[in-house]
Design a protein around this motif. Structure first.
Motif, short mmCIF file in Angstrom:
data_model
loop_
_atom_site.label_atom_id
_atom_site.label_comp_id
_atom_site.label_asym_id
_atom_site.label_seq_id
_atom_site.Cartn_x
_atom_site.Cartn_y
_atom_site.Cartn_z
N SER A 149 -4.38 25.43 -4.14
CA SER A 149 -5.27 25.77 -5.25
C SER A 149 -6.67 26.07 -4.75
CB SER A 149 -5.33 24.60 -6.25
OG SER A 149 -5.86 23.46 -5.63
N LYS A 150 -7.41 26.76 -5.60
CA LYS A 150 -8.81 27.04 -5.36
C LYS A 150 -9.51 27.05 -6.71
CE LYS A 150 -7.98 32.08 -5.17
NZ LYS A 150 -6.56 32.02 -5.54
N GLN A 151 -10.84 27.19 -6.68
CA GLN A 151 -11.59 27.28 -7.92
C GLN A 151 -12.36 28.60 -7.92
OE1 GLN A 151 -13.49 23.61 -9.39
NE2 GLN A 151 -12.54 22.51 -7.68
N TYR A 152 -13.24 28.76 -8.91
CA TYR A 152 -13.99 30.00 -9.04
C TYR A 152 -15.23 29.99 -8.16
CZ TYR A 152 -11.16 30.74 -13.24
OH TYR A 152 -10.12 30.90 -14.11
N GLY A 153 -15.57 31.15 -7.60
CA GLY A 153 -16.82 31.27 -6.89
C GLY A 153 -16.67 31.74 -5.45
N LEU A 154 -17.78 32.24 -4.91
CA LEU A 154 -17.79 32.80 -3.57
C LEU A 154 -17.53 31.73 -2.51
CD1 LEU A 154 -18.32 35.52 -2.14
CD2 LEU A 154 -20.73 34.85 -1.96
N SER A 155 -17.76 30.48 -2.84
CA SER A 155 -17.54 29.41 -1.86
C SER A 155 -16.06 29.25 -1.51
CB SER A 155 -18.09 28.08 -2.39
OG SER A 155 -17.42 27.69 -3.57
N TYR A 156 -15.19 29.81 -2.33
CA TYR A 156 -13.75 29.73 -2.05
C TYR A 156 -13.22 30.98 -1.35
CZ TYR A 156 -14.02 25.62 -4.94
OH TYR A 156 -14.38 24.39 -5.42
N LEU A 164 -8.10 27.15 -10.54
CA LEU A 164 -8.41 26.21 -11.61
C LEU A 164 -9.92 26.15 -11.82
CD1 LEU A 164 -5.94 23.40 -10.51
CD2 LEU A 164 -5.61 25.03 -12.37
N GLY A 165 -10.33 25.80 -13.05
CA GLY A 165 -11.75 25.82 -13.39
C GLY A 165 -12.50 24.55 -13.10
N GLY A 166 -11.83 23.49 -12.68
CA GLY A 166 -12.49 22.22 -12.41
C GLY A 166 -11.55 21.27 -11.70
N ASN A 224 -10.37 18.17 -12.45
CA ASN A 224 -9.48 17.23 -13.13
C ASN A 224 -8.02 17.64 -13.03
OD1 ASN A 224 -11.48 15.44 -14.00
ND2 ASN A 224 -11.94 16.67 -15.80
N ALA A 225 -7.71 18.87 -13.42
CA ALA A 225 -6.32 19.34 -13.39
C ALA A 225 -5.80 19.38 -11.95
CB ALA A 225 -6.21 20.71 -14.04
N MET A 226 -6.67 19.75 -11.03
CA MET A 226 -6.27 19.84 -9.62
C MET A 226 -5.91 18.45 -9.07
SD MET A 226 -8.42 21.46 -6.46
CE MET A 226 -8.78 22.89 -7.45
N ASN A 227 -6.73 17.47 -9.38
CA ASN A 227 -6.47 16.12 -8.89
C ASN A 227 -5.16 15.57 -9.45
OD1 ASN A 227 -8.90 16.35 -7.59
ND2 ASN A 227 -10.03 15.00 -8.97
N ASP A 228 -4.93 15.79 -10.73
CA ASP A 228 -3.70 15.32 -11.35
C ASP A 228 -2.48 15.95 -10.69
OD1 ASP A 228 -5.18 13.78 -13.07
OD2 ASP A 228 -5.05 15.18 -14.76
N ALA A 229 -2.58 17.26 -10.43
CA ALA A 229 -1.45 17.97 -9.82
C ALA A 229 -1.20 17.50 -8.39
CB ALA A 229 -1.71 19.48 -9.84
N SER A 254 0.40 14.02 -8.40
CA SER A 254 1.76 14.01 -8.92
C SER A 254 2.73 14.78 -8.02
CB SER A 254 1.79 14.63 -10.32
OG SER A 254 1.47 16.01 -10.27
N GLY A 255 2.21 15.43 -6.97
CA GLY A 255 3.05 16.19 -6.06
C GLY A 255 3.21 17.64 -6.43
N GLY A 256 2.52 18.08 -7.46
CA GLY A 256 2.61 19.48 -7.87
C GLY A 256 1.81 20.42 -7.00
N LEU A 257 0.87 19.87 -6.24
CA LEU A 257 0.06 20.64 -5.30
C LEU A 257 0.14 20.01 -3.92
CD1 LEU A 257 -3.36 21.48 -7.04
CD2 LEU A 257 -1.63 23.11 -6.28
N ASP A 258 0.07 20.85 -2.89
CA ASP A 258 0.06 20.36 -1.52
C ASP A 258 -1.34 20.40 -0.92
OD1 ASP A 258 2.92 20.11 -1.52
OD2 ASP A 258 3.02 22.29 -1.30
N PHE A 259 -2.16 21.37 -1.35
CA PHE A 259 -3.54 21.49 -0.88
C PHE A 259 -4.45 21.69 -2.07
CE2 PHE A 259 -1.04 22.73 2.79
CZ PHE A 259 -1.69 22.12 3.85
N GLY A 260 -5.47 20.85 -2.17
CA GLY A 260 -6.48 21.02 -3.20
C GLY A 260 -7.78 21.47 -2.57
N ALA A 261 -8.70 21.94 -3.39
CA ALA A 261 -9.99 22.39 -2.88
C ALA A 261 -11.05 22.13 -3.93
CB ALA A 261 -9.94 23.88 -2.54
N GLY A 262 -12.20 21.69 -3.47
CA GLY A 262 -13.29 21.41 -4.39
C GLY A 262 -14.44 20.78 -3.65
#
Length: 333
Positions: free
Chosen positions: A29-36, A67-69, A71-76, A79-87
């Protein structure tokens, strides 16, 4: 004797069984913006797939979600729905502290960049923190837990004492950066300040009615990592080649940006479908305050602050405690 023969036969049979297969799908996952941008380049050029194939994983698929923030990323992720998060760094610190003694402990993979993160406002009377009043509303990606929300708390603690770190939390509103920028610049729904991020803050500050109040470099005492990538120890242990492929792809994407920033700006404009011109985006990437690097900076002070205000049980002893070992030899902080 029969038992020994039977045991030896079972052991031999087990030794001939193939090792458990690695995953054939990586969820990132990633979020919005040039930093990603590094993650966007990884997606666009299929860098993870390239490195996975070189490691013998030829049929791997990478599924990306924006994703826009947090919260949803952390939950995923939990729960195993995501392997890599970013923020932001605060999210990594909080996740690390929450999970570090569990089988699915979360650690940082690498940083994405050092970037200035500005608190901007259209209220001409809001020039310093003590100017804030109940009439002001500050957009952040997630109230209390986002990078921007925490930076506001750190600045408030420095100004009014640690006991008052959350003095202005009631003035914050959760809103993705694109919506926050629109709200601030239109003045339509009461948002008159935005703890922003590139490229949104650069667009906002181009409007003469909007000014900068403070930024993360001032709060943290120098250039600081804005966004990072994290994963679980379970994924890394179960899928060593897939993890290595992602890590190598992340390093290559940052090299790609640094070697040709104009092409990187073109990639961002195309993928984000943004109104900003390539020249405008290139100007941000060439800003001397912006550095694309996998090396994390000023992450330990954020963890120490979170521990002081009891958002996490204790701070790590050193910055490396929160990161997987691939980057422990870097000059991070």
């Amino acid at each position: 004797m029969k038992f020994k023969v039977l045991f030896a036969g079972c052991f031999f049979a087990l030794s001939l069984m193939p090792a458990a297969a690695e995953t054939n799908t990586i969820h990132a996952s990633k979020q919005y913006g040039l930093s990603y941008l590094p993650l966007m380049i990884m997606e666009d050029q299929k860098l993870v797939e390239k490195h996975a194939a070189a490691l013998g994983l030829k049929d791997i698929t990478v599924s990306w979600v924006t994703l826009g923030g947090p919260n949803a990323m952390n939950d995923a992720l939990l729960s195993g729905g995501l392997d890599f998060g970013a923020g932001g760094v605060p999210n990594l610190v909080t996740l690390w502290a929450k999970t570090r003694n569990s089988p699915t402990a979360i650690y940082g993979v690498g940083a994405l960049n050092d970037m200035p993160v500005d608190l901007v406002s259209s209220n001409p009377n809001f020039k310093k923190l003590s100017d804030l009043s109940e009439k002001d509303k500050i957009a952040v990606t997630s109230v209390k837990i986002s990078t921007q929300a925490l930076l506001l708390q750190m600045a408030t603690a420095k100004k009014f004492g640690e006991a008052n770190f959350d003095k202005y939390d009631s003035l914050t509103v959760s809103m993705p950066h694109p919506e926050a920028m629109t709200a601030l610049m239109s003045g339509g729904i009461g948002i008159n300040a935005h703890f922003s991020s590139p490229p949104f803050q650069y667009t906002e500050l181009a409007d003469p009615k909007i000014h900068k109040v403070l930024n993360n470099y001032e709060i943290l005492g120098g250039p600081a990592t804005f966004n990072v990538v994290w994963s679980t120890s379970k994924f890394r242990n179960d899928n060593p080649k897939a993890y290595q492929a992602f890590f190598e792809a992340l390093k290559e994407s940052i090299d790609i940006i640094n070697s040709d920033k104009k092409k990187a700006a073109e990639t961002y404009k195309r993928m984000a479908n943004t109104k900003e011109t390539v020249e405008f985006l290139l100007g941000i990437l060439n800003d001397p305050l912006v550095t694309n690097t996998i090396e994390p900076h000023k992450t330990l002070p954020i963890a120490q602050f979170l521990a002081k205000v009891k958002r996490i049980p204790a701070a790590p002893e050193k910055w490396q405690d929160m990161w997987f070992p691939e980057i422990h030899n870097l000059k991070g902080s």
